[in-house]
Write a protein that holds these residues in place. Structure first.
Motif, PDB file in Angstrom:
ATOM      1  N   UNK C  13      51.724 116.771 -16.892  1.00 30.21           N
ATOM      2  CA  UNK C  13      50.802 117.808 -17.369  1.00 30.21           C
ATOM      3  C   UNK C  13      49.377 117.250 -17.453  1.00 30.21           C
ATOM      4  N   UNK C  14      49.276 116.051 -18.003  1.00 29.60           N
ATOM      5  CA  UNK C  14      47.930 115.465 -18.119  1.00 29.60           C
ATOM      6  C   UNK C  14      47.325 115.247 -16.732  1.00 29.60           C
ATOM      7  N   UNK C  15      48.152 114.671 -15.840  1.00 27.11           N
ATOM      8  CA  UNK C  15      47.662 114.357 -14.488  1.00 27.11           C
ATOM      9  C   UNK C  15      47.227 115.618 -13.763  1.00 27.11           C
ATOM     10  N   UNK C  44      38.315 105.834 -17.590  1.00 26.62           N
ATOM     11  CA  UNK C  44      37.957 106.024 -19.002  1.00 26.62           C
ATOM     12  C   UNK C  44      38.788 107.157 -19.601  1.00 26.62           C
ATOM     13  N   UNK C  45      38.899 108.244 -18.844  1.00 20.91           N
ATOM     14  CA  UNK C  45      39.683 109.385 -19.334  1.00 20.91           C
ATOM     15  C   UNK C  45      41.146 108.990 -19.539  1.00 20.91           C
ATOM     16  N   UNK C  46      41.647 108.223 -18.603  1.00 22.70           N
ATOM     17  CA  UNK C  46      43.032 107.780 -18.667  1.00 22.70           C
ATOM     18  C   UNK C  46      43.245 106.891 -19.894  1.00 22.70           C
ATOM     19  N   UNK C  47      42.266 106.037 -20.147  1.00 21.77           N
ATOM     20  CA  UNK C  47      42.366 105.146 -21.304  1.00 21.77           C
ATOM     21  C   UNK C  47      42.390 105.959 -22.592  1.00 21.77           C
ATOM     22  N   UNK C  48      41.473 106.931 -22.653  1.00 22.18           N
ATOM     23  CA  UNK C  48      41.403 107.763 -23.861  1.00 22.18           C
ATOM     24  C   UNK C  48      42.718 108.495 -24.075  1.00 22.18           C
ATOM     25  N   UNK C  49      43.337 108.916 -22.972  1.00 23.81           N
ATOM     26  CA  UNK C  49      44.570 109.699 -23.082  1.00 23.81           C
ATOM     27  C   UNK C  49      45.799 108.823 -23.353  1.00 23.81           C
ATOM     28  N   UNK C  50      45.588 107.499 -23.337  1.00 25.50           N
ATOM     29  CA  UNK C  50      46.716 106.614 -23.616  1.00 25.50           C
ATOM     30  C   UNK C  50      47.610 106.364 -22.421  1.00 25.50           C
ATOM     31  N   UNK C  51      47.065 106.483 -21.212  1.00 27.85           N
ATOM     32  CA  UNK C  51      47.875 106.217 -20.033  1.00 27.85           C
ATOM     33  C   UNK C  51      47.437 104.956 -19.290  1.00 27.85           C
ATOM     34  N   UNK C  62      46.969  97.819 -24.481  1.00 28.88           N
ATOM     35  CA  UNK C  62      47.986  98.613 -23.792  1.00 28.88           C
ATOM     36  C   UNK C  62      48.716  99.548 -24.716  1.00 28.88           C
ATOM     37  N   UNK C  63      49.796 100.132 -24.173  1.00 26.67           N
ATOM     38  CA  UNK C  63      50.546 101.135 -24.930  1.00 26.67           C
ATOM     39  C   UNK C  63      51.876 100.600 -25.449  1.00 26.67           C
ATOM     40  N   UNK C 115      40.515  98.079 -18.404  1.00 26.97           N
ATOM     41  CA  UNK C 115      41.336  99.284 -18.470  1.00 26.97           C
ATOM     42  C   UNK C 115      40.469 100.540 -18.421  1.00 26.97           C
ATOM     43  N   UNK C 116      39.292 100.466 -19.007  1.00 26.48           N
ATOM     44  CA  UNK C 116      38.391 101.618 -19.026  1.00 26.48           C
ATOM     45  C   UNK C 116      37.614 101.759 -17.721  1.00 26.48           C
ATOM     46  N   UNK C 117      37.795 100.802 -16.828  1.00 21.84           N
ATOM     47  CA  UNK C 117      37.063 100.880 -15.562  1.00 21.84           C
ATOM     48  C   UNK C 117      35.642 100.365 -15.659  1.00 21.84           C
TER      49      UNK C 117
END
Lengths: 402, 366, 402, 366
Positions: C13-15, C44-51, C62-63, C115-117
């Protein structure tokens, strides 16, 4: 060229006159013994007609002509399936090599007997642990210090027609204390001598023309030695290249392209001839292209021979390509026949029948130079690429780990 | 692979490997090669005793109610030992035909015996080069069968058959008892006589339509797919065995002072063969796991292609790696060479299954 | 399994919510700089979303989940052509290895930036004379006896994204007097440090994401060393197997089977769709079968991972088979298109276009493990066949002939 | 090979090798790759000065009256050096079309200039995936041509063309002067821009039938065969060059303490490539020697198949042998990779020539 053309016409006329008596159809249904007898009669007729030993010197029973005439004859002869296979090794390598090394008199008697098909020679090189790596052979030749005789002990393998042979040439290890290819010596042997035992080896398709040959204290005089003591590897190599060039079949003695085309035209799937299927077209067309190229390469080699140049890599290319392609095309033709593709007629020849061709093809890819050895030959001799790493190089034979 | 084997499946595979290997003898199989019409009846009876003939039938018919994967594992073991038992897959195909498309009476008559292994069944669909002929020359008229079917695997020893014939309104599947008068069989000389392949000729013989097979070609295709997956496992087993044999030989046979496996021409050939086997195994297991799904036909065809490529390819290579010894009658490699080619054509050649993949992909794309 | 299913659905869903902003279509026509910027925003968006760093420990940004969740995410993400390529090596190998060897604090800052690019790491292994034979590398690391600093001199080659990188990991020769793989030491370097020069290397298809990197008296403190002096080869091997398993494409990032089918259905010869030609059917069907097998092997590996087993040879099989097949299928698809098959759009990706796929495939067969090395890996590690003869084994590096 | 080269032929081959190599520069060719519409005009002019453009024309038209083999040897040299000159084979094809099928006037107008190399010609037969469309979409009505031809090699720089079009009574071959208004060309972006491949569009343009081409498809096929043989030589030249390059690299590049050519994976690959080149060369020379004979079509097709297999195969392998360095823009291997594929499709893909072989074999079998 006119001379050669005339020679070829005369040869063709003679050959065509023999088809009824000796050709493929005449052989069908014969027992092995009958077929061999037919072969001996064919060779005698050939000798009488002056077509035996075409390129051998006259003093050795030959015709004193060039390899070109021999090839011209062979290319006509190969078409008809005459019973010559029993004699091809004999006349191709062992007899010519013994003619080079033995004194006059006895050798000419043998040569003529071999040319007439009365006697057969075999070639005793390979062993269980020495195939591609011939110099690894283990058959021992120990010299009796009293009289100089040699005592042979050991086992040879893959000896074609040994069960029919009167004589053989053999290479054996006379000195295990030196590097493997330096300790070998070359002899001829009487295959009926005490201590020689021949046992047929049946191949995968059920055919049995190769043999194991055991030597148990077989005593031979030093006069049966060919070349110097320790020089056997060189004489063996000389033997293998005597017949540098012979008639070839681009289909590698498998069924022809014309046969593939006819079969694919006859067979149908869903009402359409299989030849309309692109997969079938691709196999047949590409095999045709390759066979056409092999035939052209062969013709160039013949022209080179006529022009006095030695041929080069043609033999290696021919064997590598033609047998592998025969294997794959035969497999494919079995496949497209569908459920009936499994039928097999043990009497059929590899030239007649896809199944027999396929079942015997693996032998072709191994005997007389395996694919891998042919690739090495091309890579090393023609392209100058490095020899493989050989840890046993220069190591005394008896120190090489078994 | 799409599924990891569970404990029960691993146990079936182990047992099958053990029993079949214990029973294996190259000499024994060579006997079957030389004699038409003979097969390894003793092993076949053990299959029945072990329940392997019963794997894919419901309990109601004496079956074990297991799946394609379980039977596949048995077939894989059989493939490794080139067993002289063609009936495993031929009986399976007949049984599944009845199970899916037969009447209750037909099932009751045949399935318990097929499941027990007390009778041998075959299917006979192909004619000429057509695996599934649209207009079979074999005719079924008013319950009487006339004509012939070529090269039916196990046809020489079978008790019953399901055949694809032309009925009054098009192709039909029909059940026929082969013990009847009017049924004649000609055992063929083949390069693998242990398959007991025979031409079957029917001269006005009683036969009965399978009532569930309204679209007989679709029904036959469904059965052929099931059979192809099991034979695919058998091919994988054979290919794996040839791979192992070639590897072992390359480690022990020496030339030029080293094991021949140290030469890259040999080493890389065997590595490529390993890849072929792994691909084929993956597709076989995946196909088995898709049984009953809409994409089963697609994956059955893929499994069959990979299995044929693997067994043909690996057995070809294994002989080459062995050199001279590999082409002798005495060595057992030619048994695999023969079996590879036999299995390749008897359940439909590559071109057939390639076309199946394309048809299924086209269907899926619409 | 239910947890994983839930995780996968949430990830999907996020993707899917990001496709419009970051997907294949959104990238079309962007300049390289714009595309990189988009990539950084996506990370950055991916990092914020926890992926990001799904399977990394939480303390490293990491997660704290397992490789299974990471793969579940990756398999969804790979479908949409997001601009992640700039970061895949960075996050796949250099950052994880430095996290293993460096002290806490600074390393976590770097990890989060990566991780945030915001930051990119590269991996400086290969050299002009050290490709498949990594241990033959010549870049020197000489230690200053006064302060323990290391001075780097030499040239690296094929360094992906070095021109964008902030940091790199490097292996260099610290002792030429011992056998080649024993004299190496591993460091991290600041790619902006004085003496580091990055030059792009254009590849055959015109793309330029790999680089030569020159080191001229680049001084780094001993604290930037990872692992022991002389232990660099081991750390390099450890680096290469960190990402033992990642999402794969059975089409090797070339056009899909569905695409081949559609193209062959659209194109006609003599009025008939090319898909009716057996040659086309064979290629598509066999490629489908192979790709289906690779996908199944991949799924098995994932299940093994979930079950706690380490995957085995799947990566080598996948790379060997998929890229080679992509090359041959692409070549074939160009062929059957006929005279227009030569068209080439430099903007097209290898996933979109047969010509681009074909032109870039040779790189795939070499980079990250050449076919020949993969075959060796399979033969030696899985099948137990002997290692190749290596004449330099045990020989001090400075005595190996150049 | 069926013929041994004579002194004069060896001299042509030597000269061609020398001139073309002296002129070769990878940098120069890369310029043509990057720029649409550019080609190696300087080399082309030298071809004219050397008389190579004149090889296959009668003396009456300023030709040298030599054969396919002589032109083939020049093309082989060009192939080795991946020259940026597509016109050699395209002009040849146009000229032969006129020579065999043109009127005296058409010959007089064009052949002296084509033989001198002062104009560039092309043929344009293919449409879509059809090399020889039975019903071309390009139309010739009352001497006016309308429609288009896709991906015509040298189409971007040609002065004249022979096209296959649909006339009132079926396909025709027509001569068209490309300098007319109404002719437009769109240079294509291709992976080998030095070929100056372009779509040609004709908007009501004057064109004239070739009166000798009553059966236009047969005539076009005859021309395509001639062209295919010459391009076959060019492919052989390229394949030979890639073979030599790979061999040389394998001797010098070291890994694991030895030249990589000592590893059988490399060594045997190069040996297989040698075989491919020898087969292709043999077929090219044989085909050239059969020009004018009834089996020329068969051997032309065989030559083309072997040439494509060789050049594609050897260039693919040569890159692999080189490893990383082989896939750089700087190394010249990708020039051959591109050229191999370009030559493979521009004179008809493998499936076309396979079908030609089958058709000819079927004809011969009847």
């Amino acid at each position: 060229m006119t001379d050669l053309t005339a020679y070829r016409s005369a040869a063709r006329a003679w050959i065509e006159g023999k088809i009824a008596e000796f050709g493929r159809e005449a052989r069908r249904g014969l027992t092995p013994a009958e077929d061999l007898a037919l072969g001996r009669r064919y060779l005698a007729a050939k000798y009488e007609a002056g077509y035996s030993g075409i390129s051998w010197p006259r003093e050795n029973g030959g015709q004193g002509l060039s390899p070109t005439e021999k090839l011209a004859f062979d290319r006509e002869e190969i078409l008809h399936g005459f019973p010559t296979e029993y004699f091809s090794i004999s006349l191709g390598m062992p007899v010519p090599i013994m003619l080079r090394y033995l004194p006059d008199g006895w050798k000419q008697e043998r040569a003529i007997a071999a040319l007439r098909g009365d006697e057969i020679w075999c070639q005793l090189f390979s062993e269980p642990a020495a195939g591609s790596d011939l110099a690894a052979l283990r058959t021992r030749a120990v010299q009796d210090p009293d009289n100089g005789d040699w005592i042979l002990n050991g086992q040879k393998l893959w000896t074609s027609w040994a069960h029919l042979a009167d004589y053989g040439v053999i290479v054996a290890r006379s000195d295990p204390n030196v590097a493997k290819h330096r300790g070998l010596t070359y002899f001829w042997v009487d295959m009926k001598a005490p201590g020689v035992t021949v046992r047929p080896v049946t191949l995968a398709a059920g055919d049995a023309h190769v043999n194991e040959v055991y030597f148990d204290d077989v005593r031979i005089p030093d006069a049966q030695r060919l070349g110097p003591v320790g020089g056997g590897f060189g004489v063996a190599m000389e033997t293998l290249i005597i017949e540098r060039y012979s008639a070839t079949d681009p289909a590698a003695n498998g069924p022809s392209i014309a046969r593939a085309l006819a079969d694919a035209t006859r067979m149908t799937r869903d009402g359409r001839p299989l030849i309309e299927d692109g997969r079938v077209r691709e196999r047949i067309a590409r095999n045709f292209a390759t066979q056409a190229a092999l035939a052209s390469i062969h013709r160039r080699a013949l022209l080179s021979l006529e022009a006095g140049t030695q041929p080069g890599s043609e033999g290696a290319i021919h064997k590598l390509v033609s047998v592998r392609n025969r294997q794959r095309l035969s497999e494919f033709m079995i496949d497209i026949e569908g459920v009936s593709g499994v039928r097999w007629n043990e009497q059929a020849t590899r030239k007649d029948d896809w199944a027999t061709s396929w079942l015997t093809a693996p032998t072709g890819r191994i005997a007389g130079g395996a694919d891998e050895m042919l690739l090495n030959t091309i890579a090393e001799r023609i392209l100058g690429l490095p020899q493989d790493h050989r840890p046993d190089k220069g190591v005394p034979f008896n120190e090489i780990p078994g | 692979m799409s599924v990891l084997l569970d404990e029960a499946q691993l146990q079936i595979a182990d047992e099958a490997q053990r029993l079949v290997s214990a029973h294996y003898s190259g000499e024994r199989l060579k006997g079957y090669l030389l004699e038409r019409g003979a097969f390894d009846r003793e092993l076949w009876e053990r299959f029945g005793a072990q329940g392997w003939t019963a794997i894919c039938y419901p309990e109601a018919f004496g079956g074990l109610d297991l799946g394609l994967l379980e039977l596949g594992l048995v077939a894989e073991a059989c493939g490794g030992a080139v067993t002289g038992v063609a009936a495993l897959t031929s009986s399976f195909a007949m049984g599944q035909s009845l199970l899916y498309f037969g009447s209750e009476e037909q099932k009751a008559d045949w399935l318990p015996q097929l499941a027990a292994g007390s009778v041998i069944g075959v299917v006979a669909f192909a004619e000429g080069q057509d695996m599934l002929p649209r207009a079979p020359r074999l005719r079924l008229e008013a319950g009487r069968l006339s004509g012939s079917k070529p090269a039916v695997v196990a046809g020489g020893i079978a008790d019953g058959a399901v055949v694809l014939a032309l009925g009054a309104d098009g192709p039909v599947l029909a059940l026929v008892d082969l013990s009847q008068r009017g049924v004649s069989r000609t055992l063929l000389d083949t390069f693998d006589n242990s398959r007991c392949t025979a031409d079957l000729v029917f001269d006005d013989v009683e036969a009965h339509e399978l009532p569930g097979s309204i679209d007989a070609l679709a029904a036959a295709r469904a059965i052929l797919r099931l059979q192809a997956v099991i034979i695919g496992f058998e091919q994988v087993g054979g290919a794996q065995k040839m791979l192992t044999t070639a590897r072992d030989y390359a480690l022990t046979r020496r030339a030029f002072g080293q094991p021949i496996g140290a030469f890259q021409s040999v080493k890389h050939r065997i590595a490529e063969d390993y890849v072929l086997v792994e691909l084929a195994r993956a597709n076989a297991i995946h196909a088995a796991s898709r049984s009953g799904e809409s994409d089963f036909g697609l994956y059955a065809a893929a499994a069959r292609i990979s299995a044929t490529e693997a067994y043909d390819g690996v057995s070809r290579d294994a002989v080459q790696v062995h050199g001279g010894i590999g082409v002798t009658w005495e060595a057992d490699l030619h048994l695999h060479q023969r079996r590879a080619r036999t299995l390749a054509v008897e359940a439909g050649p590559l071109i057939f299954w390639e076309d199946e993949v394309i048809t299924e992909l086209q269907g899926a794309a619409q």
